[in-house]
Design a protein around this motif. Structure first.
Motif, PDB file in Angstrom:
ATOM      1  N   LEU A 148     108.744 127.255  98.496  1.00 39.83           N
ATOM      2  CA  LEU A 148     110.102 127.527  98.004  1.00 39.83           C
ATOM      3  C   LEU A 148     110.071 127.826  96.508  1.00 39.83           C
ATOM      4  N   HIS A 149     109.279 127.048  95.765  1.00 35.90           N
ATOM      5  CA  HIS A 149     109.202 127.279  94.318  1.00 35.90           C
ATOM      6  C   HIS A 149     108.679 128.687  94.018  1.00 35.90           C
ATOM      7  N   SER A 150     107.769 129.185  94.859  1.00 32.60           N
ATOM      8  CA  SER A 150     107.183 130.519  94.603  1.00 32.60           C
ATOM      9  C   SER A 150     108.232 131.635  94.754  1.00 32.60           C
ATOM     10  N   LEU A 151     109.404 131.308  95.314  1.00 32.81           N
ATOM     11  CA  LEU A 151     110.463 132.325  95.442  1.00 32.81           C
ATOM     12  C   LEU A 151     111.288 132.452  94.160  1.00 32.81           C
ATOM     13  N   ARG A 178     112.918 125.658 107.219  1.00 34.21           N
ATOM     14  CA  ARG A 178     112.284 126.413 108.310  1.00 34.21           C
ATOM     15  C   ARG A 178     112.741 127.876 108.261  1.00 34.21           C
ATOM     16  N   LEU A 179     114.044 128.084 108.051  1.00 32.44           N
ATOM     17  CA  LEU A 179     114.557 129.457 108.018  1.00 32.44           C
ATOM     18  C   LEU A 179     114.093 130.210 106.773  1.00 32.44           C
ATOM     19  N   LEU A 180     113.992 129.496 105.647  1.00 37.95           N
ATOM     20  CA  LEU A 180     113.753 130.176 104.373  1.00 37.95           C
ATOM     21  C   LEU A 180     112.282 130.431 104.094  1.00 37.95           C
ATOM     22  N   ILE A 210     112.974 119.547  98.349  1.00 35.66           N
ATOM     23  CA  ILE A 210     112.940 119.541  99.822  1.00 35.66           C
ATOM     24  C   ILE A 210     113.475 118.192 100.268  1.00 35.66           C
ATOM     25  N   LYS A 211     114.665 118.216 100.860  1.00 39.04           N
ATOM     26  CA  LYS A 211     115.319 116.967 101.260  1.00 39.04           C
ATOM     27  C   LYS A 211     114.727 116.490 102.587  1.00 39.04           C
ATOM     28  N   PHE A 214     117.759 132.940  94.429  1.00 37.74           N
ATOM     29  CA  PHE A 214     116.777 131.904  94.086  1.00 37.74           C
ATOM     30  C   PHE A 214     116.178 132.107  92.692  1.00 37.74           C
ATOM     31  N   PRO A 215     115.857 133.354  92.284  1.00 36.99           N
ATOM     32  CA  PRO A 215     115.271 133.517  90.943  1.00 36.99           C
ATOM     33  C   PRO A 215     116.220 133.114  89.814  1.00 36.99           C
ATOM     34  N   LEU A 216     117.534 133.017  90.110  1.00 37.66           N
ATOM     35  CA  LEU A 216     118.497 132.630  89.069  1.00 37.66           C
ATOM     36  C   LEU A 216     118.747 131.117  89.068  1.00 37.66           C
TER      37      LEU A 216
END
Ligand code: PXL
Length: 276
Positions: A175-178, A155-157, A185-186, A141-143
Motif C-alpha cells: 500500500l505504501h508503494s502506491l 484485498r481489493l486495493l 493496515i487495520k 493515494f499519492p496525495l
C-alpha cells in the motif's frame, strides 16, 4: 485516555473537513464524522459525496453528487474558513475521486489528508464503483498523508489476503508503494486474537497499535470514526503515529459504548463523553 485540548468558549476551534457520504441511519459516513469532530472539540466542515438510502440492516440505494459539486463544496470552505486537516470516506465514483484530487491539488497543499478507502458497507453492499479503484490508487493515494484500509479493502486495493502479521506487513509495504506518506493496515477483522492490531508503515519503520478486542455486534461507523479522530489529532499537530495511537484509543472507547439500533447493526458511540 487523554482527549484533545479544547478551544476556549467563543473562540474558533480547529477545523477538519470530511469528504464523505451521508448515512440516513446516522451510524457511519458524514454523520459519524460530524459526531467525532464535535465530541473532540473540532469544528467539522463537510463536502457530501453521496446520499445513501440506508438503515441498520443495509444500504438500499445511493445517489452520487456530481464531482464538480463535490469540488465546489471543498473550494468554498477552503477559501473562506480554512482547515487544518481533512479526511475522505465514501467517494463512490471515479468522477468524484478525480474532482477531490484536483481540488486537493488546488487547495490542500501542506494540509494533512487521511484517506479511508471505503469500498463497501459492513453488510457487503458496494459503495464504490469497481472502476474507481484505479482512480483511488492513481489519483488520491499519492496525495494522502495516511491511507487506512480494513482487510477487505486491502484485498481489493493491493490483492493481498492478510491472515497473519507477515501478510499484514506485506500489505503495508504494498500500500505504501502506491504513494501515501503512511499506510495503516487495520487488523480489526483478523479473527482468533483477543486483541486488535493495526500496522503503520512510512516506507522505513513499522509501528504497531494493539488494543483489546471489544466484542460487540455493533460496530457500524468504526472505520469512519478512526479516520475522523486521526484527522482531528493531525489538525492539532500530532505526528501520524501519535494521531493513530490517539484515534485507536478513541475508537476502542466508542466500541465499548456502541449500542443496538433498529433490527441490524448498531453504531459505535462517543456519547460516553456526554456523561456527567
Ligand atoms: O463505514 C463505511 C461507510 C462510510 N460512508 C457511508 C457508509 C458506510 C458504511 O455503510 O454508509 C455513507
Amino acid at each position: 485516555m487523554n482527549y484533545l485540548p479544547l478551544a476556549p468558549i467563543g473562540s474558533t476551534p480547529l477545523r477538519v473537513l470530511t469528504i464523505a457520504g451521508s448515512d440516513s441511519g446516522g451510524g457511519a459516513g458524514v454523520q459519524a464524522d460530524l459526531r467525532t469532530c464535535n465530541l473532540l472539540g473540532v469544528h467539522a466542515l463537510c463536502a457530501v459525496t453521496a446520499v445513501t438510502v440506508q438503515n441498520s440492516v443495509g444500504v438500499k440505494d445511493f445517489h452520487k453528487v456530481p464531482g464538480d459539486v463535490v469540488a465546489a463544496q471543498i473550494e468554498v470552505v477552503c477559501d473562506d474558513i480554512g482547515l487544518q486537516a481533512a479526511k475522505t470516506g465514501m467517494l463512490a465514483s471515479s468522477d468524484i475521486i478525480e474532482a477531490v484530487a484536483q481540488s486537493w491539488h488546488d487547495h490542500g497543499a501542506g494540509i494533512p489528508l487521511v484517506v479511508d478507502p471505503v469500498c463497501a458497507s459492513m453488510h457487503g453492499d458496494s459503495l464504490l464503483d469497481h472502476a474507481a479503484l484505479d482512480s483511488l490508487r492513481a489519483e488520491l493515494f499519492p496525495l494522502a498523508t495516511l491511507v487506512t484500509p480494513n482487510l477487505h479493502e486491502v484485498r481489493l486495493l493491493v490483492g493481498i489476503d492478510v491472515v497473519d502479521a507477515t501478510t499484514q506487513a506485506d500489505a503495508a509495504r504494498a500500500l505504501h508503494s502506491l504513494g501515501p506518506q503512511w499506510a495503516l493496515i487495520k487488523g480489526g477483522h483478523l479473527q482468533g486474537s483477543a486483541s486488535s492490531t493495526d500496522v503503520l508503515f512510512d516506507g522505513n519503520d513499522f509501528h504497531e497499535f494493539e488494543t483489546p478486542r471489544v466484542d460487540t455486534g455493533h460496530d457500524h461507523g468504526a472505520g469512519d470514526t478512526l479516520a475522523a479522530a486521526t484527522a482531528c489529532a493531525l489538525a492539532h499537530g500530532y505526528t501520524v503515529p501519535d494521531a493513530v495511537a490517539f484515534a485507536k484509543a478513541w475508537v476502542t472507547e466508542c466500541l465499548r459504548a456502541a449500542y443496538p439500533l433498529g433490527h441490524g447493526h448498531g453504531p459505535v458511540s462517543a456519547m460516553f463523553r456526554l456523561q456527567p
